[in-house]
Design a protein around this motif. Structure first.
Motif, PDB file in Angstrom:
ATOM      1  N   PRO A  18       0.823  -1.216   0.000  1.00  0.00           N
ATOM      2  CA  PRO A  18       0.000   0.000   0.000  1.00  0.00           C
ATOM      3  C   PRO A  18       0.855   1.262   0.000  1.00  0.00           C
ATOM      4  O   PRO A  18       1.970   1.279   0.512  1.00  0.00           O
ATOM      5  CB  PRO A  18      -0.790  -0.119   1.312  1.00  0.00           C
ATOM      6  N   LYS A  19       0.296   2.298  -0.582  1.00  0.00           N
ATOM      7  CA  LYS A  19       0.980   3.588  -0.603  1.00  0.00           C
ATOM      8  C   LYS A  19       0.720   4.314   0.702  1.00  0.00           C
ATOM      9  O   LYS A  19      -0.423   4.367   1.174  1.00  0.00           O
ATOM     10  CB  LYS A  19       0.469   4.428  -1.777  1.00  0.00           C
ATOM     11  N   PRO A  20       1.751   4.878   1.330  1.00  0.00           N
ATOM     12  CA  PRO A  20       1.515   5.596   2.588  1.00  0.00           C
ATOM     13  C   PRO A  20       0.695   6.858   2.373  1.00  0.00           C
ATOM     14  O   PRO A  20       0.720   7.465   1.292  1.00  0.00           O
ATOM     15  CB  PRO A  20       2.925   5.940   3.072  1.00  0.00           C
ATOM     16  N   ALA A  21      -0.034   7.238   3.403  1.00  0.00           N
ATOM     17  CA  ALA A  21      -0.828   8.464   3.348  1.00  0.00           C
ATOM     18  C   ALA A  21       0.101   9.674   3.349  1.00  0.00           C
ATOM     19  O   ALA A  21       1.255   9.597   3.788  1.00  0.00           O
ATOM     20  CB  ALA A  21      -1.767   8.525   4.536  1.00  0.00           C
ATOM     21  N   GLU A  22      -0.401  10.776   2.826  1.00  0.00           N
ATOM     22  CA  GLU A  22       0.384  12.008   2.843  1.00  0.00           C
ATOM     23  C   GLU A  22       0.642  12.434   4.284  1.00  0.00           C
ATOM     24  O   GLU A  22      -0.231  12.307   5.150  1.00  0.00           O
ATOM     25  CB  GLU A  22      -0.369  13.131   2.113  1.00  0.00           C
ATOM     26  N   LYS A 294       2.105   4.484   8.798  1.00  0.00           N
ATOM     27  CA  LYS A 294       2.051   3.165   8.164  1.00  0.00           C
ATOM     28  C   LYS A 294       2.618   3.199   6.755  1.00  0.00           C
ATOM     29  O   LYS A 294       2.453   4.175   6.017  1.00  0.00           O
ATOM     30  CB  LYS A 294       0.618   2.640   8.135  1.00  0.00           C
ATOM     31  N   TRP A 295       3.304   2.109   6.398  1.00  0.00           N
ATOM     32  CA  TRP A 295       3.877   1.860   5.074  1.00  0.00           C
ATOM     33  C   TRP A 295       5.027   2.805   4.727  1.00  0.00           C
ATOM     34  O   TRP A 295       5.342   3.008   3.570  1.00  0.00           O
ATOM     35  CB  TRP A 295       2.798   1.884   3.993  1.00  0.00           C
ATOM     36  N   ARG A 296       5.661   3.385   5.742  1.00  0.00           N
ATOM     37  CA  ARG A 296       6.798   4.275   5.499  1.00  0.00           C
ATOM     38  C   ARG A 296       8.135   3.593   5.800  1.00  0.00           C
ATOM     39  O   ARG A 296       9.169   4.264   5.859  1.00  0.00           O
ATOM     40  CB  ARG A 296       6.661   5.560   6.317  1.00  0.00           C
ATOM     41  N   ASP A 297       8.122   2.283   5.962  1.00  0.00           N
ATOM     42  CA  ASP A 297       9.365   1.527   6.195  1.00  0.00           C
ATOM     43  C   ASP A 297      10.182   2.167   7.313  1.00  0.00           C
ATOM     44  O   ASP A 297      11.298   2.656   7.110  1.00  0.00           O
ATOM     45  CB  ASP A 297      10.206   1.448   4.918  1.00  0.00           C
ATOM     46  N   LEU A 298       9.632   2.128   8.500  1.00  0.00           N
ATOM     47  CA  LEU A 298      10.266   2.769   9.643  1.00  0.00           C
ATOM     48  C   LEU A 298      11.463   1.964  10.135  1.00  0.00           C
ATOM     49  O   LEU A 298      11.480   0.739  10.077  1.00  0.00           O
ATOM     50  CB  LEU A 298       9.260   2.943  10.781  1.00  0.00           C
ATOM     51  N   GLY A 299      12.476   2.683  10.620  1.00  0.00           N
ATOM     52  CA  GLY A 299      13.654   2.044  11.188  1.00  0.00           C
ATOM     53  C   GLY A 299      13.527   1.881  12.688  1.00  0.00           C
ATOM     54  O   GLY A 299      12.459   2.082  13.281  1.00  0.00           O
ATOM     55  N   THR A 300      14.637   1.539  13.323  1.00  0.00           N
ATOM     56  CA  THR A 300      14.664   1.359  14.772  1.00  0.00           C
ATOM     57  C   THR A 300      14.489   2.702  15.466  1.00  0.00           C
ATOM     58  O   THR A 300      15.237   3.649  15.184  1.00  0.00           O
ATOM     59  CB  THR A 300      15.995   0.728  15.206  1.00  0.00           C
TER      60      THR A 300
END
Length: 364
Positions: A18-22, A294-300
């Motif tokens: 999914p594409k992340p929200a703005e 969500k869907w922003r590929d978060l790091g530690t």
């Protein structure tokens, strides 16, 4: 063999994601200023920014290693190995260690190379420099100890026999007079003088019907308070364990592949879908969760007092309240993802990007 992490991340980046929200406009509740920046060259390996006192140790893929003053960004020393780096940086203030892509452990003292040793395979876990020794863990979970002065191999132990392992750094840290390593889904305590096993804590068990699904591994980036350690098992669980009692305090199902951060009240981690969770350290119950990233590929995440710094794959660092995850601000870097987890040096937040930018921020 293709590393599992490379396969999994490729799947996460597929067309079905999914594409992340703005993003909402950045909040400005926390005044933070950039105090210095530097450039070290592209970072394309699992860099660990090592902090020893006020010194920050960083390295680039091409083989450049630097020690920087975290207060000013001044270069204490820099060295060019002339070889590409696969793992680093390990340091104790005197010795600095990295592993090259041709499987060589290289050790420097104040920027001058003093010895090198060929390893059995190319390591991706930063060497651990501690107690006059340098410890290396290879992808097949072989642990090797060297004398930090002479490079003499002191002992070698094959601790695992997994046929498929994550193409990512393993857990490796000292705890008192014990060397602690992540072997599969277990935390293993070893005598650093001999390599003999002292204890074994099963943190997570293998599940699934195929080789990939059965894989279980512990992720670097742990939250340690005394003898209690909280950590993540890859796409399986978040748990807190007691090293003193050699037992699991609690474990909760969690689907993520980054490390955790925390304090004496809460443990923070990001899920594969980009949700940010806070678990109560005492019992593992969820205190709160945030879905706006969500869907922003978060790091530690990194806990900075009352603030959480959470990087994403777009090269942003989100500053959030540790109490409820509400937005306090946002740091914009050079447009590339982070090349390493952020570190806190005193009151200075230091982040390194894949383009090789080193940025330091402090609250105003």
């Amino acid at each position: 063999m293709v590393g599992v992490m490379a396969v999994v991340m490729a799947g996460c980046a597929g067309p079905s994601k999914p594409k992340p929200a703005e993003l909402a406009p950045a909040a400005s509740l926390l005044a933070v200023k950039k105090v210095w920046s530097a450039s070290i060259g592209e970072v394309g390996f699992p860099l660990e920014v090592k902090l020893v006192g006020s010194d920050v140790y960083v390295a680039s893929s091409s083989g450049s290693i630097s020690s920087l003053d975290s207060n000013t960004g001044g270069v204490r020393w820099t060295a060019d190995l002339g070889k590409k780096i696969s793992a680093g940086v390990g340091a104790d203030g005197e010795k600095t260690a990295v592993v090259t892509t041709d499987g060589e452990l290289v050790v420097l003292q104040k920027g001058k190379r003093i010895w090198q040793q060929k390893l059995t395979s190319v390591a991706v876990t930063p060497p651990l420099v501690a107690g006059g020794r340098i410890f290396v863990i290879t992808p097949d979970r072989t642990l090797i100890a060297f004398d930090s002065e002479t490079g003499k191999r002191l002992w070698q132990q094959q601790r695992g026999s997994d046929s498929l392992v994550l193409d990512r750094a393993a857990v490796l840290f000292p705890a008192g007079d014990t060397l602690v390593a992540g072997i599969g889904g277990r935390l293993v305590g070893l005598n650093p003088l001999t390599g003999t096993q002292r204890w074994d804590i099963p943190v997570s068990v293998s599940r699934g019907t195929n080789e990939v699904d059965r894989l279980v591994d512990l992720m670097p980036g742990v939250s340690r308070l005394g003898s209690d350690v909280c950590l993540r098992a890859y796409q399986n669980a978040v748990a807190c364990v007691s090293l003193a009692n050699q037992k699991v305090i609690w474990s909760r199902a969690a689907n993520g592949f980054t490390g955790v951060s925390g304090d004496d009240k809460l443990v923070f981690g990001t899920e594969a879908d980009g949700r940010l969770l806070a678990w109560r350290r005492a019992d593992g119950e969820v205190a709160w969760q945030l879905a706006t990233l969500k869907w922003r590929d978060l790091g530690t995440p990194l806990l900075l007092g009352e603030t959480l710094a959470v990087p994403d794959s777009a090269g942003l660092v989100h500053l959030l309240s540790k109490t409820d995850g509400s937005s306090l601000g946002r740091l914009v870097l050079d447009g590339s993802p982070l090349g390493a987890s952020p570190v806190l040096a005193g009151k200075t937040l230091v982040v390194v990007t894949q383009k090789g930018g080193v940025f330091a921020f402090r609250p105003e």
